[in-house]
Scaffold this active site. Structure first.
Site, mmCIF file in Angstrom:
data_model
loop_
_atom_site.group_PDB
_atom_site.id
_atom_site.type_symbol
_atom_site.label_atom_id
_atom_site.label_comp_id
_atom_site.label_asym_id
_atom_site.label_seq_id
_atom_site.Cartn_x
_atom_site.Cartn_y
_atom_site.Cartn_z
ATOM 1 N N HIS A 119 78.965 -36.464 -9.434
ATOM 2 C CA HIS A 119 78.959 -37.890 -9.803
ATOM 3 C C HIS A 119 80.163 -38.141 -10.698
ATOM 4 O O HIS A 119 80.318 -37.508 -11.749
ATOM 5 C CB HIS A 119 77.650 -38.234 -10.499
ATOM 6 C CG HIS A 119 77.497 -39.691 -10.832
ATOM 7 N ND1 HIS A 119 77.101 -40.639 -9.899
ATOM 8 C CD2 HIS A 119 77.687 -40.367 -11.991
ATOM 9 C CE1 HIS A 119 77.047 -41.834 -10.483
ATOM 10 N NE2 HIS A 119 77.402 -41.695 -11.755
ATOM 11 N N MET A 158 70.534 -48.281 -12.400
ATOM 12 C CA MET A 158 70.927 -47.776 -13.724
ATOM 13 C C MET A 158 69.688 -47.734 -14.622
ATOM 14 O O MET A 158 68.954 -48.722 -14.734
ATOM 15 C CB MET A 158 71.967 -48.693 -14.377
ATOM 16 C CG MET A 158 73.337 -48.684 -13.721
ATOM 17 S SD MET A 158 74.109 -47.067 -13.579
ATOM 18 C CE MET A 158 74.312 -46.580 -15.302
ATOM 19 N N ASP A 175 70.502 -43.302 -12.414
ATOM 20 C CA ASP A 175 71.607 -42.824 -13.265
ATOM 21 C C ASP A 175 71.390 -43.263 -14.702
ATOM 22 O O ASP A 175 71.353 -44.464 -14.995
ATOM 23 C CB ASP A 175 72.923 -43.418 -12.727
ATOM 24 C CG ASP A 175 74.157 -42.897 -13.461
ATOM 25 O OD1 ASP A 175 74.029 -41.970 -14.277
ATOM 26 O OD2 ASP A 175 75.258 -43.436 -13.198
ATOM 27 N N SER A 214 76.721 -35.663 -13.507
ATOM 28 C CA SER A 214 77.770 -36.595 -13.922
ATOM 29 C C SER A 214 78.786 -35.818 -14.747
ATOM 30 O O SER A 214 78.485 -35.367 -15.860
ATOM 31 C CB SER A 214 77.176 -37.723 -14.772
ATOM 32 O OG SER A 214 78.228 -38.343 -15.489
ATOM 33 N N MET A 265 85.365 -45.716 -15.677
ATOM 34 C CA MET A 265 85.178 -46.805 -16.649
ATOM 35 C C MET A 265 86.537 -47.347 -17.049
ATOM 36 O O MET A 265 87.476 -46.571 -17.266
ATOM 37 C CB MET A 265 84.438 -46.297 -17.877
ATOM 38 C CG MET A 265 83.100 -45.661 -17.533
ATOM 39 S SD MET A 265 82.225 -45.120 -19.009
ATOM 40 C CE MET A 265 80.786 -44.337 -18.301
ATOM 41 N N HIS A 313 81.206 -43.668 -9.053
ATOM 42 C CA HIS A 313 80.509 -44.806 -9.654
ATOM 43 C C HIS A 313 81.552 -45.661 -10.367
ATOM 44 O O HIS A 313 82.012 -45.301 -11.455
ATOM 45 C CB HIS A 313 79.434 -44.276 -10.628
ATOM 46 C CG HIS A 313 78.725 -45.334 -11.393
ATOM 47 N ND1 HIS A 313 77.893 -45.044 -12.447
ATOM 48 C CD2 HIS A 313 78.706 -46.687 -11.262
ATOM 49 C CE1 HIS A 313 77.402 -46.172 -12.936
ATOM 50 N NE2 HIS A 313 77.890 -47.178 -12.243
ATOM 51 N N MET A 372 82.785 -48.466 -12.523
ATOM 52 C CA MET A 372 82.443 -49.468 -13.546
ATOM 53 C C MET A 372 83.763 -50.135 -13.899
ATOM 54 O O MET A 372 84.293 -49.955 -15.014
ATOM 55 C CB MET A 372 81.779 -48.776 -14.742
ATOM 56 C CG MET A 372 80.367 -48.294 -14.431
ATOM 57 S SD MET A 372 79.762 -47.002 -15.563
ATOM 58 C CE MET A 372 80.377 -45.552 -14.750
ATOM 59 N N ASP A 383 82.218 -40.823 -12.813
ATOM 60 C CA ASP A 383 82.104 -42.122 -13.484
ATOM 61 C C ASP A 383 83.473 -42.688 -13.844
ATOM 62 O O ASP A 383 84.225 -42.071 -14.601
ATOM 63 C CB ASP A 383 81.284 -41.973 -14.772
ATOM 64 C CG ASP A 383 79.814 -41.777 -14.494
ATOM 65 O OD1 ASP A 383 79.213 -42.643 -13.824
ATOM 66 O OD2 ASP A 383 79.255 -40.759 -14.943
HETATM 67 O O1 LIG Z 1 77.143 -44.069 -15.329
HETATM 68 C C1 LIG Z 1 76.913 -43.472 -16.346
HETATM 69 C C2 LIG Z 1 76.988 -44.176 -17.664
HETATM 70 O O2 LIG Z 1 77.420 -45.470 -17.464
HETATM 71 C C3 LIG Z 1 76.614 -41.977 -16.316
HETATM 72 O O3 LIG Z 1 76.607 -41.557 -14.968
HETATM 73 C C4 LIG Z 1 75.291 -41.644 -16.978
HETATM 74 O O4 LIG Z 1 75.192 -42.092 -18.257
HETATM 75 C C5 LIG Z 1 75.001 -40.149 -16.869
HETATM 76 O O5 LIG Z 1 75.005 -39.519 -18.074
HETATM 77 P P1 LIG Z 1 73.664 -39.029 -18.841
HETATM 78 O O6 LIG Z 1 72.877 -38.218 -17.855
HETATM 79 O O7 LIG Z 1 74.221 -38.240 -19.969
HETATM 80 O O8 LIG Z 1 72.915 -40.272 -19.254
HETATM 81 FE FE LIG Z 2 77.270 -43.102 -13.398
#
Ligand SMILES: O=C(CO)[C@H](O)[C@H](O)COP(=O)(O)O
Ligand SMILES: [Fe+2]
Length: 222
Positions: free
Chosen positions: A36, A141, A179, A11, A40, A70, A72, A38
């Site tokens: 990955h 998640m 994740d 990520s 947001m 991903h 969000m 993300d």
């Molecule tokens: O979607 C996510 C958070 O919403 C990230 O992909 C996830 O938190 C990955 O980070 P880490 O491995 O540091 O937890």
């Molecule tokens: Fe993610």
């Protein structure tokens, strides 16, 4: 259809945003399979990250690996074609962020991407009964979405086992991704619960040696 070959997807939320291209390329050169990405929106989740322009910049920089987006964001539909045009390989969204889950899956596929559906720790898997055969990936998640660096929530393991059973019973070529809080220490148990696609942000990008960290993860997956 049983578990597919393991994929490790760093990520880049945990990468150095001031040198995103170099850091992403370094993780791939160290043995990662996917990126990955993300997204947001400070609405669906209380944080704000990257959009299609950043993804497009990574492609221009030369990142050729699959990019696993991903989302969000809420609402989700309007932004899907923008990510497809920017070079996304796979686009995943949360059912709570779409008024019409089946329509959003169709929109992602019509845009030329693979489609994934993401379930938060306390979100029911009910809608999977109706759409699993249309998906390329289910993402469980193991933290509440919005931030990297959180601790793995163990109840995700039972959810992974349930989705693994559904995928196998139907003989579908659907990937099962996890994740949040994934590390070389817990990835063995996560793989044993049925995951075949592993997102890891902090564990990889905060490690001194990306290659050693990814190798330790692969060894623990078995
Ligand atoms: O979607 C996510 C958070 O919403 C990230 O992909 C996830 O938190 C990955 O980070 P880490 O491995 O540091 O937890
Ligand atoms: Fe993610």
């Amino acid at each position: 259809m049983s578990k597919q070959s393991p994929i490790i997807a760093p990520s880049i939320l945990a990468a150095d945003f001031a040198r995103l291209g170099e850091d992403t390329a370094a993780a791939l050169a160290a043995g990662a399979d996917w990126v990955h990405f993300d997204v947001m929106d400070n609405h669906y989740v209380p944080n704000l990250t990257m959009g299609p322009m950043a993804l497009s910049a990574l492609r221009k920089y030369g990142i050729a690996a699959p990019i696993d987006v991903h989302l969000m964001v809420k609402p989700v539909d309007r932004i899907v074609p923008d990510f497809a045009k920017a070079g996304a390989t796979l686009v995943s969204f949360h059912p709570e962020a779409s008024e019409h889950v089946d329509r959003t899956i169709g929109l992602i596929k019509d845009s030329g991407c693979q489609a994934g559906l993401v379930f938060n720790p306390a979100t029911s898997l009910d809608c999977l009964d109706y759409v699993l055969d249309k998906l390329d990936l289910v993402l469980i998640m193991s933290v509440n979405p919005g931030f990297g660096g959180q601790k793995f929530i163990p109840m995700a393991l039972e959810k992974l086992r349930r989705v693994r059973r559904m995928i196998d019973e139907r003989g579908l070529p659907v990937r099962l991704e996890v994740d949040g809080g994934v590390t070389a220490e817990n990835i063995g148990a996560i793989a044993a619960a049925g995951a075949d696609t592993f997102v890891a942000g902090s564990a990889i990008f905060h490690a001194k040696d990306y290659r050693a960290e990814i190798a330790a993860m692969r060894a623990a997956i078995g």
